[in-house]
Design an enzyme around this catalytic site. Structure first.
Site, PDB file in Angstrom:
ATOM      1  N   CYS A 210      17.783  40.559  86.888  1.00  0.00           N
ATOM      2  CA  CYS A 210      18.992  41.792  86.879  1.00  0.00           C
ATOM      3  C   CYS A 210      18.133  43.820  87.808  1.00  0.00           C
ATOM      4  O   CYS A 210      16.940  43.739  87.056  1.00  0.00           O
ATOM      5  CB  CYS A 210      19.444  42.557  85.194  1.00  0.00           C
ATOM      6  SG  CYS A 210      20.464  43.785  85.423  1.00  0.00           S
TER       7      CYS A 210
ATOM      8  N   GLU B 149      25.173  41.199  90.621  1.00  0.00           N
ATOM      9  CA  GLU B 149      23.777  40.020  90.864  1.00  0.00           C
ATOM     10  C   GLU B 149      24.248  39.375  91.875  1.00  0.00           C
ATOM     11  O   GLU B 149      25.705  39.256  92.425  1.00  0.00           O
ATOM     12  CB  GLU B 149      23.774  39.094  89.664  1.00  0.00           C
ATOM     13  CG  GLU B 149      22.684  37.457  89.505  1.00  0.00           C
ATOM     14  CD  GLU B 149      21.468  38.747  89.623  1.00  0.00           C
ATOM     15  OE1 GLU B 149      21.139  38.793  91.123  1.00  0.00           O
ATOM     16  OE2 GLU B 149      21.329  38.716  88.612  1.00  0.00           O
TER      17      GLU B 149
END
Length: 229
Positions: A2, A102
């Site tokens: 992340c 993402e």
């Protein structure tokens, strides 16, 4: 991994209120938070407090402040890795968030996806923090996000996902009386796929210099028409 997330002002205040910590009144919504920038965290030192830490953990034993900028920490190895094992026992933190980005790879294409709770409530990333003793000046305080295996929603998008904690789970993670690694790790439970959503957004967010609600414009839609969250 992340490496980009969103934190809206109202969510920042809601999370800090739930954790019993005063929020900075001048905090403004951030739509494209990236590594190496300062991020708001809550930690216990020994009182619960807010702090702005650089995202990218630099271990205390690093030779320079640019060594080992560790944005993420794998939960499977944080109890053994020298960069994280002491922080796991003594320096846990949470990072308030509204959602994260993402990039889903398909051939040569990378499609940015915005991931959040299905109920659109804020959450906390589970984090670790560290203090690097600068040779001159104040110590550098930095943090990292703890990640785990992806659930069914995240698996087609990426090989990792962050822990997304409720305020109650975040409060438990901040409990300074817990100082052994197995007990601390047992506090972390991955969010279920049916509690999350992932929405394709435009390439505007892919440029780390871009900021504002335009980052949340759906894929194929001009950024200026985004309504944000």
């Amino acid at each position: 991994m992340c490496n980009r997330f969103v934190l809206l002002k109202e969510h920042y205040h809601a999370i800090l209120a739930a954790l019993g910590v005063a929020a900075r009144p001048d905090f403004a919504s951030r739509y494209n938070i990236a590594p190496t920038t300062a991020v708001p965290v809550v930690r216990t030192t020994p009182r619960r407090e807010t702090a702005a830490l650089r995202w990218g953990l630099v271990p205390a034993w690093a030779k320079a402040d640019h060594d080992l900028n560790l944005f993420n920490a794998r939960v499977e190895t944080i109890a053994e890795k020298p960069s994280f094992r002491e922080a796991l026992k003594k320096r846990r933190c949470v990072i308030p968030a509204s959602g994260f980005y993402e990039w889903k790879t398909s051939g040569r294409n990378k499609q940015p996806m915005f991931v959040r709770r299905r109920d659109e409530q804020p959450f906390c990333f589970a984090g670790l923090w560290e203090s690097w003793p600068a040779p001159a000046g104040a110590p550098l305080e930095s943090c990292t996000l703890v990640t785990t295996e992806p659930n069914e929603l995240m698996r087609p998008i990426h090989t990792r996902m962050p822990f997304m904690l409720t305020p109650a789970q975040g409060s438990a993670w901040l409990d300074a009386t817990i100082t052994d690694a197995p007990t601390a790790i047992a506090l972390l439970t991955p969010l279920r796929s049916d509690e999350m959503t992932a929405t394709a957004v435009g390439d505007y967010v892919s440029n780390v210099r871009h900021e504002g609600p335009e980052c949340l414009a759906p894929a194929g839609e001009s950024p200026q028409f985004s309504l944000g969250l």
